[in-house]
Design an enzyme around this catalytic site. Structure first.
Site, PDB file in Angstrom:
ATOM      1  N   HIS A 116       0.829  -1.211   0.000  1.00  0.00           N
ATOM      2  CA  HIS A 116       0.000   0.000   0.000  1.00  0.00           C
ATOM      3  C   HIS A 116       0.861   1.257   0.000  1.00  0.00           C
ATOM      4  CE1 HIS A 116       0.221   0.841   4.459  1.00  0.00           C
ATOM      5  NE2 HIS A 116       0.329  -0.468   4.551  1.00  0.00           N
ATOM      6  N   ASP A 161      -0.476   4.297   0.528  1.00  0.00           N
ATOM      7  CA  ASP A 161      -1.015   5.320   1.442  1.00  0.00           C
ATOM      8  C   ASP A 161      -0.352   5.168   2.815  1.00  0.00           C
ATOM      9  OD1 ASP A 161      -2.444   2.857   1.939  1.00  0.00           O
ATOM     10  OD2 ASP A 161      -3.979   3.969   3.028  1.00  0.00           O
ATOM     11  N   GLU A 220      -5.271   1.207   2.305  1.00  0.00           N
ATOM     12  CA  GLU A 220      -5.093   0.193   3.357  1.00  0.00           C
ATOM     13  C   GLU A 220      -5.305   0.791   4.729  1.00  0.00           C
ATOM     14  OE1 GLU A 220      -3.402  -2.563   6.267  1.00  0.00           O
ATOM     15  OE2 GLU A 220      -2.805  -0.508   5.945  1.00  0.00           O
ATOM     16  N   ASP A 266       4.715  -6.157   4.728  1.00  0.00           N
ATOM     17  CA  ASP A 266       4.034  -5.099   5.489  1.00  0.00           C
ATOM     18  C   ASP A 266       3.949  -5.499   6.962  1.00  0.00           C
ATOM     19  OD1 ASP A 266       2.706  -2.678   5.828  1.00  0.00           O
ATOM     20  OD2 ASP A 266       0.739  -3.486   5.284  1.00  0.00           O
ATOM     21  N   HIS A 310     -24.491  23.434  34.028  1.00  0.00           N
ATOM     22  CA  HIS A 310     -23.669  23.893  35.152  1.00  0.00           C
ATOM     23  C   HIS A 310     -23.423  22.688  36.074  1.00  0.00           C
ATOM     24  CE1 HIS A 310     -22.386  25.943  38.782  1.00  0.00           C
ATOM     25  NE2 HIS A 310     -22.267  27.075  38.077  1.00  0.00           N
ATOM     26  N   SER A 357      -3.133  -5.901  11.811  1.00  0.00           N
ATOM     27  CA  SER A 357      -4.162  -6.420  10.898  1.00  0.00           C
ATOM     28  C   SER A 357      -3.883  -6.008   9.466  1.00  0.00           C
ATOM     29  CB  SER A 357      -5.533  -5.870  11.298  1.00  0.00           C
ATOM     30  OG  SER A 357      -5.777  -6.082  12.674  1.00  0.00           O
ATOM     31  N   HIS A 395       2.962   4.074  12.652  1.00  0.00           N
ATOM     32  CA  HIS A 395       1.806   4.896  13.064  1.00  0.00           C
ATOM     33  C   HIS A 395       2.192   5.922  14.135  1.00  0.00           C
ATOM     34  CE1 HIS A 395      -1.458   1.811  11.645  1.00  0.00           C
ATOM     35  NE2 HIS A 395      -0.453   1.896  10.799  1.00  0.00           N
TER      36      HIS A 395
HETATM   37  N1  BES Z   1       1.201  -2.807   8.180  1.00  0.00           N
HETATM   38  C1  BES Z   1       0.140  -2.625   9.108  1.00  0.00           C
HETATM   39  C2  BES Z   1      -0.277  -3.905   9.803  1.00  0.00           C
HETATM   40  C3  BES Z   1       0.779  -4.550  10.661  1.00  0.00           C
HETATM   41  C4  BES Z   1       1.610  -3.783  11.445  1.00  0.00           C
HETATM   42  C5  BES Z   1       0.881  -5.911  10.694  1.00  0.00           C
HETATM   43  C6  BES Z   1       2.567  -4.395  12.201  1.00  0.00           C
HETATM   44  C7  BES Z   1       1.821  -6.521  11.482  1.00  0.00           C
HETATM   45  C8  BES Z   1       2.677  -5.749  12.230  1.00  0.00           C
HETATM   46  C9  BES Z   1      -1.065  -2.029   8.392  1.00  0.00           C
HETATM   47  O1  BES Z   1      -0.713  -0.968   7.556  1.00  0.00           O
HETATM   48  C10 BES Z   1      -2.012  -1.465   9.419  1.00  0.00           C
HETATM   49  O2  BES Z   1      -1.658  -0.523  10.056  1.00  0.00           O
HETATM   50  N2  BES Z   1      -3.216  -2.021   9.546  1.00  0.00           N
HETATM   51  C11 BES Z   1      -4.211  -1.483  10.407  1.00  0.00           C
HETATM   52  C12 BES Z   1      -5.553  -2.011  10.039  1.00  0.00           C
HETATM   53  C13 BES Z   1      -6.254  -1.259   8.960  1.00  0.00           C
HETATM   54  C14 BES Z   1      -7.564  -1.915   8.657  1.00  0.00           C
HETATM   55  C15 BES Z   1      -6.449   0.189   9.291  1.00  0.00           C
HETATM   56  C16 BES Z   1      -3.977  -1.876  11.841  1.00  0.00           C
HETATM   57  O3  BES Z   1      -3.428  -2.963  12.112  1.00  0.00           O
HETATM   58  O4  BES Z   1      -4.338  -1.082  12.705  1.00  0.00           O
HETATM   59 MN    MN Z   2       0.918  -1.438   6.402  1.00  0.00          MN
HETATM   60 MN    MN Z   3      -0.389   0.791   8.893  1.00  0.00          MN
END
Ligand code: BES
Ligand code: MN
Ligand code: MN
Length: 462
Positions: A85, A87, A157, A184, A217, A403, A431
């Protein structure tokens, strides 16, 4: 291998291209970045084309486009489908970054003594999917591409891949492949390579608790009328008991229990609890009673508040009973929990624990199914052999807590188990502020992917 010579000779070029991609703030969640997300798609299409892909297409969807490209060298050879992905997550809060999130810089760290690229999306997922395009470029340039290849790189994604299912269902023929590669996810460490074989699913909810028809209040009404923030906090804490079990009736009904043997194997993975706590600067871990940290993340479901708001949060004090309180709550799921079912159980429970003094609204956002993939398929064995070659150590299978909803979708629609061929580390701050990706991880990833193609061809034909 000539491919590795090409990769080594082109390190600067490979790195600079990634930095250019990282300069595009392709935040899918925020409409303010719409044009940037679209330019990232164009960048990817362009990169595929330059690397030698045919039929490159920016496939429009009701949301952000999916970039497709392929190289079919010989229909009798196996075909590899690559998913990733382009994004990224929002970079907020910007003030917590040591350098601007979309102005990548390379700095050495303790974990990455040979440098890490600091930028939003560096590890998740631009740095990781771009390795596949560069491995492909190297194999093409050296005339060593030994499998057909197809790329499908999406732009939604991080917001739930809403338009992907339809695309996959409508393009089954085009996406037909013998193996799917997704980079990923994480490895345990550079010294302990691993391949992810399980991911959690998710149900993401938003709730609103409504009290009186206006803010009140807190002296005149406090103690006599429901305070939605107090009530919301009580409702949330009632969803986890003293053992950190989720109390929603039926929540665990479909959770697969692992055998003692499976649990033992999972817990045999290298993991140092003290180091884990130290890196996070916490005095203790916290989670479901009866399970180890590896298990809590890998094989057990959970419930977490991701955001909570309401009332007065400005400077100073204001005495007020707010009329509303809100929270965003996610549940991470494991096989065989169904996220639609869990969303319904949550909604029913949340409504059932609300006192009559408030009204509640529950909304289900996106979700995704958990997935477990085979650790003995031809693709897995090829990935294992490729990693063993480049890392000098046999990788072990692990389960991760994050996920990727497309994994279960690929299993269902294309009947193929993806290989979760990730090269990031859990300390890469996905993140979070100061997300980074090791320069060494990037290059070893490219070499490992090229090695995979040879191993997969050999194993498929033997
Ligand atoms: N790459 C991640 C998922 C991930 C992170 C898997 C670390 C294993 C280890 C993916 O981009 C992600 O952040 N997925 C989201 C879910 C999505 C539906 C928003 C998540 O896991 O919060
Ligand atoms: Mn990812
Ligand atoms: Mn992610």
């Amino acid at each position: 291998m000539a491919v590795n010579d090409y990769i080594r000779a082109n390190q600067d070029k490979f790195l600079n291209e990634l930095l250019d991609l990282l300069r595009i703030p392709s935040v899918s969640a925020d409409p303010k970045f719409k044009n940037d997300v679209i330019s990232a798609a164009k960048f990817v299409a362009d990169a595929m084309e330059k690397a030698g892909a045919d039929l490159v297409e920016i496939c429009e969807t009701p949301g952000y486009p999916i970039v497709y490209g392929e190289k079919i060298i010989d229909p009798s050879l196996p075909t590899v489908l690559v998913y990733g992905h382009y994004d990224v997550q929002p970079a907020d809060p910007y003030e917590l970054w040591d350098s601007p999130p979309f102005e990548p810089v390379i700095k050495n760290t303790k974990i990455h003594p040979e440098g890490a690229i600091f930028a939003r999306g560096s590890a998740d997922d631009k740095g990781q999917f771009y390795m596949h395009i560069k491995a492909f470029e190297a194999m093409m340039a050296e005339n060593e591409l030994v499998c057909n290849v197809k790329f499908m790189i999406e732009g939604e994604e991080e917001v739930g891949s809403d338009n992907l299912e339809k695309f996959v269902v409508e393009n089954k023929e085009r996406l037909k492949s013998d193996v799917i590669l997704i980079s990923d996810t994480h490895m345990i460490s550079m010294q302990n390579p691993s391949i992810t074989v399980g991911l959690r699913g998710m149900a993401y909810m938003e709730v609103e608790v409504i009290g009186a028809n206006r803010d009140l209040h807190s002296g005149t009404y406090g103690g006599a009328v429901a305070n939605p923030i107090n009530i919301l906090c009580q409702m949330i804490s009632s969803m986890l008991d003293e053992n950190n079990h989720v109390t929603i009736p039926g929540f665990y009904d479909k959770v697969q229990a692992l055998t003692e043997e499976q649990r033992k194997r999972l817990n045999a993975a290298p993991f140092d609890l003290n180091e884990y706590k130290e890196k996070l600067d916490i005095a203790d871990v916290h989670g479901e009673k009866g399970y180890t940290t590896i298990e809590r993340v890998g094989i057990r479901p959970t419930l977490d508040v991701n955001g909570i708001w309401g009332g007065y949060i400005g400077e100073g004090a204001k005495t007020v009973l707010p009329s509303k309180a809100n929270a965003k709550i996610s549940m991470r799921l494991v096989p065989d929990q169904d996220w639609h079912e869990i969303a319904t159980l949550f909604e029913d429970y949340f409504k059932s624990v609300a006192p009559k003094s408030v009204k509640v609204k529950v909304k289900s956002h996106h979700g995704g199914s958990p997935a477990v993939v085979s650790d003995s398929s031809v693709g897995y064995r090829a990935a294992e052999a490729a990693m063993e070659e480049t890392f000098g150590k046999r990788p072990i299978p692990t389960r991760e807590g994050g996920s990727i909803p497309i994994v279960a979708l690929f299993q269902k629609e294309l009947a193929t188990d993806p290989i979760l061929f990730g090269f990031g580390l859990d300390t890469d701050a996905l993140h979070s502020p100061n997300e980074h990706y090791g320069v060494k991880n990037y290059f070893i990833g490219i070499e490992t992917i090229a090695a995979f193609f040879k191993k997969f061809r050999d194993l498929s034909q033997s």
